[in-house]
Design a protein around this motif. Structure first.
Motif, short mmCIF file in Angstrom:
data_model
loop_
_atom_site.label_atom_id
_atom_site.label_comp_id
_atom_site.label_asym_id
_atom_site.label_seq_id
_atom_site.Cartn_x
_atom_site.Cartn_y
_atom_site.Cartn_z
N UNK A 1 47.45 -77.07 163.30
CA UNK A 1 46.84 -76.43 162.13
C UNK A 1 45.73 -77.31 161.56
N UNK A 2 44.59 -76.73 161.21
CA UNK A 2 43.51 -77.53 160.62
C UNK A 2 43.89 -78.01 159.23
N UNK A 3 43.25 -79.07 158.75
CA UNK A 3 43.59 -79.59 157.41
C UNK A 3 43.19 -78.64 156.29
N UNK A 4 42.29 -77.71 156.55
CA UNK A 4 41.86 -76.75 155.54
C UNK A 4 42.19 -75.34 156.02
N UNK A 5 42.64 -74.51 155.09
CA UNK A 5 42.97 -73.13 155.43
C UNK A 5 41.72 -72.33 155.75
N UNK A 6 40.56 -72.78 155.26
CA UNK A 6 39.32 -72.07 155.55
C UNK A 6 39.03 -72.03 157.04
N UNK A 7 39.31 -73.13 157.75
CA UNK A 7 39.12 -73.13 159.20
C UNK A 7 40.08 -72.16 159.88
N UNK A 8 41.29 -72.05 159.36
CA UNK A 8 42.24 -71.08 159.90
C UNK A 8 41.75 -69.65 159.64
N UNK A 9 41.12 -69.43 158.49
CA UNK A 9 40.59 -68.10 158.18
C UNK A 9 39.49 -67.69 159.16
#
Length: 528
Positions: free
Chosen positions: A469-477
């Protein structure tokens, strides 16, 4: 002996020519043309409606002999091949005998029809034989401007129509391609005014291009299904400004008597047909209209039709169309029943669009699964377990899965661990793409790191597994909204470890906003 007037005029002309030939008094060709025209006016030699209003000379016509008119050869179209020229000569020869239909046509209607056809031909003449899918055509802009001007009192100039340009260009590109793809829009329950304007303008552009190429356009060309009479009136008001461009639209709904609608359909052949499913099937059963040759079909509000229990009527209308129409469906992020019905209607390649940037709309019909792993060392075994589950759920089918790792080192370790099983390695320069062979089926696995993910076409993958999982949820989005853009369903799996605790709360909120199931371990971490 006195000299005559002719001799004096010749002498004056010689003096003028000598003065013009001198280098210090020489003037340009444009100035000389203006001077010559002025002399003719003063001498009283005015021709062709030259009075106080006269056309200025140009370098191509310095003596203004053509009075601002183009040469005959400049107005003739240029054709790429002799066959195209022969086809147009056969169809548009002004010296041919008039057929019976032209004799019966009233002069006013014939003039209006010729004018609208001329507008379409001028707008599409430069685009004949080629289509630039990077930008809209000229005639498409003409249609949008006509709708904008009509809705100006209500929309303060209709600026929002052009404001939806990014969405509209994607729609136009999907519908106008040589092999058009179906469109599934997940922006809202029904289409907005801007979306409808772009849709009908795209249909107008396709009709104009086909007519320009000499193709026969079926009537009705566009079938626009609406759930209510109010929605039919709204769509009809958007299509009405296109009548001046030769595109006629008819609205069929229970608000008018069926006898009146049958009589109206006998007097015209509309290019666009706006109808509710019940009234349309009534008219089709009475053979008042034929929809077997419809080329484009729009279902505005799929969830609304399901709530009205008219799903069977939608399938009946689709079955009455013998051709393979391009279908556009508008529906919001909904449940599995809507997805199942959309899959039955959209049988080929699709393009998912959304006019807004909300994650729930752009990730509609994509299922999210969050798997818990106790430590980083057990991630490889967890990946194998998840891949086995994906193979079981896609039995008798070849799957294409994208694995996203944190760094290139993790990619190499994960690839080497997965290759130890029963798999066949495909051609890949880095060895990060391979095929897993199983008794259940085949799986094409592509392993990428987050740094090189931008160069990967994520939208072609139906299933994505985020190993780290990336450290920021924005990258997951970004991964979530980009996956499975050409299929209705999609899956995004992610592995959550204890080291990912800082993203537990935003990840849980994202799952809730997308109407996805939030695992219990995420709820506990969110509350703690």
């Amino acid at each position: 002996m006195a000299k005559g007037d002719d001799a004096l005029a010749r002498k004056r002309n010689r003096v003028r020519r000598k003065r013009l030939r001198s280098s210090e008094n020489a003037v340009s060709a444009r100035v000389a043309a203006i001077i010559a025209n002025k002399r003719r006016r003063k001498s009283g030699k005015r021709r062709g409606c030259e009075g106080m209003c006269f056309s200025l000379p140009t370098p191509d016509d310095p003596f203004n002999e053509r009075h601002g008119k183009k040469r005959k050869g400049e107005e003739e179209p240029i054709y790429d091949t002799e066959d195209a020229a022969a086809t147009v000569t056969k169809d548009d020869n002004p010296l041919r005998k008039k057929d019976g239909s032209n004799k019966k046509q009233p002069p006013a209607k014939a003039g209006a029809k010729a004018k609208s056809k001329a507008i379409r031909e001028r707008a599409t003449e430069a685009e004949e034989g080629r289509v630039d899918f990077d930008r809209p055509s000229k005639f498409l802009v003409v249609c949008l401007n006509a709708i904008r001007d009509a809705v100006a009192p209500e929309d303060r100039g209709g600026s929002s129509i052009h404001g939806a340009g990014d969405w509209g260009v994607e729609l136009w590109r999907s519908c106008s391609a040589p092999a058009p793809s179906d469109v599934l829009d997940t922006s809202g329950a029904t289409a907005t005014m801007e979306q409808t304007a772009w849709l009908v303008s795209t249909a107008c552009d396709i009709v104009a291009r086909k007519e320009r190429l000499g193709m026969v356009v079926s009537c009705p060309f566009l079938l626009y299904l609406v759930p209510s009479q109010e929605k039919a009136a709204q769509v009809r008001s958007i299509c009405k400004p296109l009548k001046s461009l030769g595109i006629h639209s008819v609205s069929l709904h229970p608000g008018a008597s069926i006898e009146h609608q049958i009589a109206g359909l006998k007097t015209c052949e509309p290019e666009f047909l706006i109808a509710t499913p019940e009234r349309l099937l009534e008219l089709v059963s009475l053979k008042a209209i034929d929809i077997s040759s419809v080329s484009m079909m729009v279902i505005d509000g799929l969830k609304c039709f399901m709530d009205l229990n008219v799903s069977d009527k939608i399938f009946s209308i689709r079955g009455a169309i013998s051709s393979n129409p391009q279908i556009t469906i508008f529906t919001g992020p909904s449940d599995k029943n809507v997805a199942t019905m959309a899959k039955n209607l959209l049988r080929g390649r699709i393009t998912k669009l959304s006019i807004n940037d909300s994650v729930s709309s752009r990730s509609a019909f994509v299922t999210q699964h969050v798997h818990f792993c106790t430590s980083e060392d057990l991630k490889t075994s967890k990946v194998k377990e998840i891949l086995e589950q994906i193979l079981q759920s896609h039995a008798k089918k070849s799957s294409k899965v994208l694995l996203v790792a944190a760094t290139n080192k993790n990619v190499q370790q994960l690839s080497s661990s997965l290759k130890q099983g029963n798999c066949t390695v495909t051609n890949d320069s880095h060895g990060n793409s391979f095929t897993i062979c199983s008794s259940v089926g085949l799986m094409d696995v592509h392993v990428k790191d987050r740094e090189n993910l931008a160069m990967t076409d994520v939208e072609e993958f139906e299933t994505v597994l985020v190993v780290d999982l990336p450290p920021s949820v924005d990258e997951y989005k970004e991964i979530l909204t980009g996956v499975a853009r050409h299929t209705i369903g999609g899956e995004v799996h992610s592995i959550f470890c204890n080291t990912d605790a800082p993203v537990a709360k935003p990840l849980a909120e994202l799952l809730a906003n997308c109407s996805q199931e939030v695992p219990e371990f995420l709820k506990k971490l969110e509350s703690s």
